[in-house]
Design a protein around this motif. Structure first.
Motif, PDB file in Angstrom:
ATOM      1  N   LEU A   1      26.740 -47.033  26.569  1.00 29.86           N
ATOM      2  CA  LEU A   1      27.151 -45.980  25.641  1.00 29.86           C
ATOM      3  C   LEU A   1      26.427 -44.676  25.950  1.00 29.86           C
ATOM      4  N   GLY A   2      25.181 -44.786  26.412  1.00 27.80           N
ATOM      5  CA  GLY A   2      24.400 -43.597  26.730  1.00 27.80           C
ATOM      6  C   GLY A   2      25.031 -42.785  27.846  1.00 27.80           C
ATOM      7  N   VAL A   3      25.490 -43.486  28.882  1.00 25.01           N
ATOM      8  CA  VAL A   3      26.130 -42.799  30.009  1.00 25.01           C
ATOM      9  C   VAL A   3      27.421 -42.138  29.540  1.00 25.01           C
TER      10      VAL A   3
ATOM     11  N   ARG B   1      28.143 -41.099  26.620  1.00 26.89           N
ATOM     12  CA  ARG B   1      27.835 -39.972  25.752  1.00 26.89           C
ATOM     13  C   ARG B   1      27.506 -38.734  26.583  1.00 26.89           C
ATOM     14  N   GLU B   2      26.798 -38.947  27.686  1.00 28.21           N
ATOM     15  CA  GLU B   2      26.409 -37.810  28.513  1.00 28.21           C
ATOM     16  C   GLU B   2      27.573 -37.218  29.285  1.00 28.21           C
TER      17      GLU B   2
END
Lengths: 326, 324
Positions: free
Chosen positions: B220-222, B224-225
């Motif tokens: 999810l972090g990737v 989001r970026e």
């Protein structure tokens, strides 16, 4: 509670390469690492691939012969020094390892019962007729049903395989477990499950963990102490709270700033103005001076020529960088 | 609908197995606008890569079948295209970056000859001389921030590091003008610091060339970026779609919520329990909602009926009976 269970002093593990060409070269996989782990701690050893973190684990386990240095275990006041590959049965009973890839560390031709009964028989944990009972008990500890005993590793999923490897490590009632990236090949939902299980076992069995990983945000949540490795050397070592509040080494800051996060609060915790550049160099040709100077944004003249020694910045916080020389 | 580049409608992909059909992709709807960066997030085995491979029709047709659905690329159905038309799309319109750069590059040819092949066969540079093609290749290598491009062009893939190889793959995907780039977890096999560099580079290049991007990732972090809009996929279904900011501010589907709780946070606070159970068997998937057996807020209806996708706000859609 505060006795040191493992003390590693100036450990070096070199591998010789190019033997045939006459020019003997060495890969300095681990190059002068010292740390100690207290009983009940979870120490996180973090680094990129090729930084030598798994080599440390394997050297501690006795799978590699250390080139130099000492590894001293202390169980109930009795110290065991692991010398080369002659390990006593007592050592093998007390120190266990869980590997990164459960697919290749479990024998596909054996069923789970056979896999788990071997350590029980070798260390004579229970009488022969009680082995199946004990296996069921251990499987229950990792929240797997007793019917799992008759399955083979090929017929179960990745997360379940890793649980079986953890169960195997628990068979001999160890005091110290090395976890070599146990969840890096798994999905986050399964990772959460396995980490919770490991923490529960840690509490119940009063274990000590050396947790090897590349995931700094995972370490934030479970470890008591974090050490960062770069090209065979420890850059920074500190208790978790201090470590994440004031990361000092430029490499630590770079690692922290490259974590993809999912909220604004976390974004605020990342060090600012740090841009990650470059890649970890080959450990055969380690740069002169500080091995990190080729990627460091705060590189000074001294860094190119002189390898920094480890400095103490506060009580438990150590950094190996010229910037913090007192 | 002028602005839509790729529109996948009710796509189903089944794999033949000896036990019967594995219904891996189960009627998904997904669209990408021109110049938009879309994230496709899900755990391993949820069908993200299968979906994207179907878009390029690179799955083995002996194994995979598409019983239903349409993939409209600029209003033309890729699934109904003849071979020549399909090749045209592959050559000039859509490119893909795979997860494993080592496997994507041919070990017996130099990087340069592999890039030159792409330029030659794209048929967009027919009147270029060889030296002009070479300078185009050099320029592309410079674009992906590799120093000393001439040396790199003459090296073989095994002489380069993992990060370098992934940069080469990006260069190969972007060397000729394309409209859509499908990136299948380009950073997964790399270290965090290198992954960060690759993602930033990819984002900058896609924005500069005004391409559309589909970013497949399990993190999810990737997503989001890198993306403007995120699709969350579970077991062959799109369970939730929203603008990136909206999704992280207001996640609705129980699976999205569970997934977000599982991610270890940088501010600490421990690890959540994880999501109960495992991904379902695709040969006999649950009849109703595929997330039902693992769902903490399951209701009676979830077992029997497949939840339709409902809009909770303009861009935020969720497939769950809770929001009906």
């Amino acid at each position: 509670m505060n006795t040191e269970i493992l003390k590693v002093k100036n450990l070096k593990t070199y591998f010789a390469i190019n033997k045939s060409s006459g020019k003997k070269q060495y890969v300095r996989a681990v190059d002068g690492v010292s740390f100690s782990i207290k009983e009940g701690e979870i120490m996180g050893l973090v680094g990129e691939s090729g930084s030598g973190k798994s080599t440390i684990a394997y050297t501690i386990m006795g799978m590699y012969r250390p080139t130099e240095g000492e590894i001293i275990f202390n169980f109930n006041g009795k110290s065991i020094v692991t010398k080369s590959n002659k390990r006593s049965l007592e050592f093998k009973k007390n120190v266990q390892i869980v590997f990164q890839d459960p697919g290749s560390s479990l024998n596909p031709y054996h069923d789970v019962r056979q896999i788990l009964s071997l350590p029980l028989r070798v260390h004579k944990i229970v009488p022969k007729d009680k082995i199946e009972e004990k296996i069921a008990e251990i499987l229950e500890m990792v929240e797997l049903p007793a019917s799992f005993m008759y399955k083979t590793p090929t017929s179960i999923g990745g997360g379940e395989k890793q649980l079986v490897s953890i169960a195997r490590a628990l068979c001999s009632n160890p005091k110290f477990i090395i976890l070599d990236e146990p969840t890096s090949s798994l999905d986050v939902s399964i990772q959460a499950k396995i980490i919770n299980m490991l923490l529960k076992i840690h509490r119940e069995q009063k274990l000590t963990y050396l947790f090897i990983t590349h995931d700094l945000s995972l370490m934030r949540n479970i470890s008591t102490k974090v050490a960062i490795m770069y090209l065979g050397k420890i850059c920074e070592i500190a208790p978790t709270e201090i470590f994440y509040k004031s990361p000092l080494h430029p490499y630590t800051q770079m690692l922290l700033s490259s974590i993809p996060v999912i909220s604004e609060e976390e974004e605020a915790l990342k060090p600012k103005k740090v841009v990650s550049t470059g890649e970890i160099p080959s450990p055969v040709n380690v740069p002169k001076g500080c091995s990190f100077h080729t990627r460091c944004i705060q590189c000074m003249d001294i860094c190119r020529t002189e390898d920094p020694v480890i400095h103490q910045v506060s009580e438990d916080h150590f950094v190996r960088c010229h910037l913090y020389k007192s | 609908m002028e602005n839509t580049l790729l529109d996948i409608k009710n796509l189903k992909v089944w794999y033949r197995t000896y036990k019967g059909y594995a219904k891996v992709v189960d009627g998904i709807n997904l669209f990408v606008n021109k110049g938009e960066k879309v994230g496709l997030v899900g755990e391993s085995g949820c069908g993200k890569t299968t979906t994207m491979k179907t878009v390029l029709r690179v799955l083995d047709s002996k194994v995979a079948t598409v019983p239903e659905g349409e993939i409209l690329f600029k209003n033309r159905d890729i699934l109904k295209m003849k071979y020549n038309e399909l090749q045209q799309v592959r050559k000039q319109s859509i490119s893909m970056i795979s997860q494993e750069p080592t496997a994507a590059l041919n070990p017996v040819f130099t990087v340069g000859s592999q890039i030159m092949d792409i330029i030659r066969y794209s048929e967009q540079y027919k009147d270029y001389s060889k030296s002009e093609m070479l300078s185009l290749a050099v320029k592309t290598i410079k674009d992906v921030l590799i120093p000393d491009p001439e040396r790199i062009l003459n090296s073989y893939p095994h002489q380069l590091s993992g990060g370098m190889k992934q940069r080469i793959c990006i260069a190969m995907a972007l060397v000729t003008p394309r409209e859509l780039l499908i990136a299948d977890e380009p950073g997964t096999a790399l270290d965090v610091t290198v992954q960060d560099q690759i993602h930033k580079l990819l984002k900058a290049l896609v924005e500069e060339k005004k391409m559309s991007l589909i970013m497949i990732t399990h993190s999810l972090g990737v997503a989001r970026e890198l993306s403007d809009r995120i699709y969350v996929m579970y077991a062959g279904n799109i369970v939730e779609v929203a603008q990136t900011k909206e999704l992280f501010k207001n996640p609705l589907h129980p699976y999205t919520l569970g997934l977000m709780e599982c991610v270890p946070r940088l501010y600490g606070g421990g690890i959540s329990e994880g999501i109960y159970g495992y991904i379902p068997d695709y040969i006999n998937p649950p009849a109703g909602c595929r997330f039902y057996p693992r769902c903490p807020s399951a209701m009676e209806i979830c077992e029997k009926e497949k939840p339709p996708t409902v809009s909770v706000s303009e861009d935020h859609k969720v497939a769950c009976f809770k929001y009906h």
